[in-house]
Design a protein around this motif. Structure first.
Motif, PDB file in Angstrom:
ATOM      1  N   UNK A  30       0.904  -1.690  -0.190  1.00 46.07           N
ATOM      2  CA  UNK A  30      -0.118  -0.248  -0.383  1.00 46.07           C
ATOM      3  C   UNK A  30       0.871   0.752  -0.067  1.00 46.07           C
ATOM      4  N   UNK A  31       0.534   2.161  -1.274  1.00 46.69           N
ATOM      5  CA  UNK A  31       1.439   3.039  -1.104  1.00 46.69           C
ATOM      6  C   UNK A  31       0.745   4.087  -0.572  1.00 46.69           C
ATOM      7  N   UNK A  32       1.209   4.988   0.449  1.00 45.84           N
ATOM      8  CA  UNK A  32       0.408   6.373   0.272  1.00 45.84           C
ATOM      9  C   UNK A  32       0.595   8.025   0.245  1.00 45.84           C
ATOM     10  N   UNK A  33       0.023   8.840   0.017  1.00 47.14           N
ATOM     11  CA  UNK A  33       0.709   9.814  -0.833  1.00 47.14           C
ATOM     12  C   UNK A  33       0.190  10.799  -0.179  1.00 47.14           C
ATOM     13  N   UNK A  34       0.519  12.020  -0.090  1.00 46.16           N
ATOM     14  CA  UNK A  34      -0.732  13.190  -0.025  1.00 46.16           C
ATOM     15  C   UNK A  34      -1.120  13.677  -1.458  1.00 46.16           C
ATOM     16  N   UNK A  35      -2.016  14.005  -1.774  1.00 43.82           N
ATOM     17  CA  UNK A  35      -2.752  14.242  -2.842  1.00 43.82           C
ATOM     18  C   UNK A  35      -2.807  16.296  -2.941  1.00 43.82           C
TER      19      UNK A  35
END
Length: 250
Positions: A30-35
């Motif tokens: 799972x890859x978490x980024x900031x929109x």
């Protein structure tokens, strides 16, 4: 995410090395980024591999939402799930890594495609590029009372100390596939429980090897990280002796 359980002799009880071995075996995370627009968190699915020293590698499309986010703000997190498919979903190890994404050099290509052979069909599309997560820290949950936060220095292998293995990787892979195909087959069928097939070693790093047969990739771990090509040879000899012993006992 498949069976990412670690052999007993691989679990060193040190969270950094255990987390690195989990990532070596994983094929997605799972890859978490900031929109980009709002700054709100977004979690997506990405395929992963590792560089020789354990840093996560990703192949991302510039058309993907997470890539656009990363180009605006490189902060990111990866979750690698090693919990089992049955029983309590919170049993088993899971590791979160965080840091900043940067574009990886040409050396990332071979490592990634060795772990994801099918990605060769689209890796050269103009919108795709290889990226590395420059790990700043991690958080490991390996069961009740085994919750630890660790730094990058505890997770990544020292690039100077382990460079000889990275430098010898292509030579080792070629030698094993050309001269010891029988040993490679035993690694897959006896040590990893795979069906017989055209098994080859596709990658070698200080923690172990990737074995590939068509689109199937398996991870063969070493007992401990190795620093030289000679130490790789000793590990591979010990593993084939173990496999032959299992074959004789069957």
């Amino acid at each position: 995410m498949g069976d990412l359980s670690l052999p007993a002799d691989t679990e060193t009880q040190l969270p950094g090395p255990t987390a690195r071995c989990l990532l070596r075996k994983a094929r997605k995370a799972a890859l978490g980024t900031l929109q980009e627009a709002s700054g709100a968190p977004l979690v997506t699915l990405a395929t992963v591999a590792t560089d020789p020293f354990g840093a996560p590698l990703l192949l991302l499309s510039g058309l993907a939402w997470h890539t656009r986010n990363l180009l605006a703000d490189g902060r990111a997190s990866l979750l690698i799930d090693g919990t089992g498919p049955e029983g309590d979903p919170l049993e088993g190890i899971r590791v979160s890594l965080w840091g900043r994404i940067s574009q990886a050099g040409d050396e990332a290509r071979g490592r990634f495609l060795a772990h994801h052979p099918s990605a060769s069909y689209y890796a050269d599309f103009k919108d795709f590029a290889f990226y590395r997560l420059d790990v700043e820290g991690g958080h490991s949950v390996a069961g009740f009372g085994r919750i630890v936060t660790f730094g990058a220095q505890d997770f990544l292998l020292d690039s100077a100390q382990f460079a000889p293995v990275a430098d010898a990787e292509a030579r080792i892979v070629s030698h094993m596939n050309e001269d010891h195909a029988d040993a490679v087959a035993l690694y897959a069928t006896k040590l990893l429980g795979a069906e017989a097939g055209d098994w080859k070693i596709s990658a070698v790093d200080p923690d172990g090897c990737d074995l590939v047969n068509g689109k199937t990739v398996l991870r063969l771990p070493f007992e401990r990280p190795v620093c030289t090509a000679e130490e790789v040879r000793k590990e591979l000899v010990a593993l084939v002796k173990k496999a032959r012993g299992m074959e004789a006992a069957a």
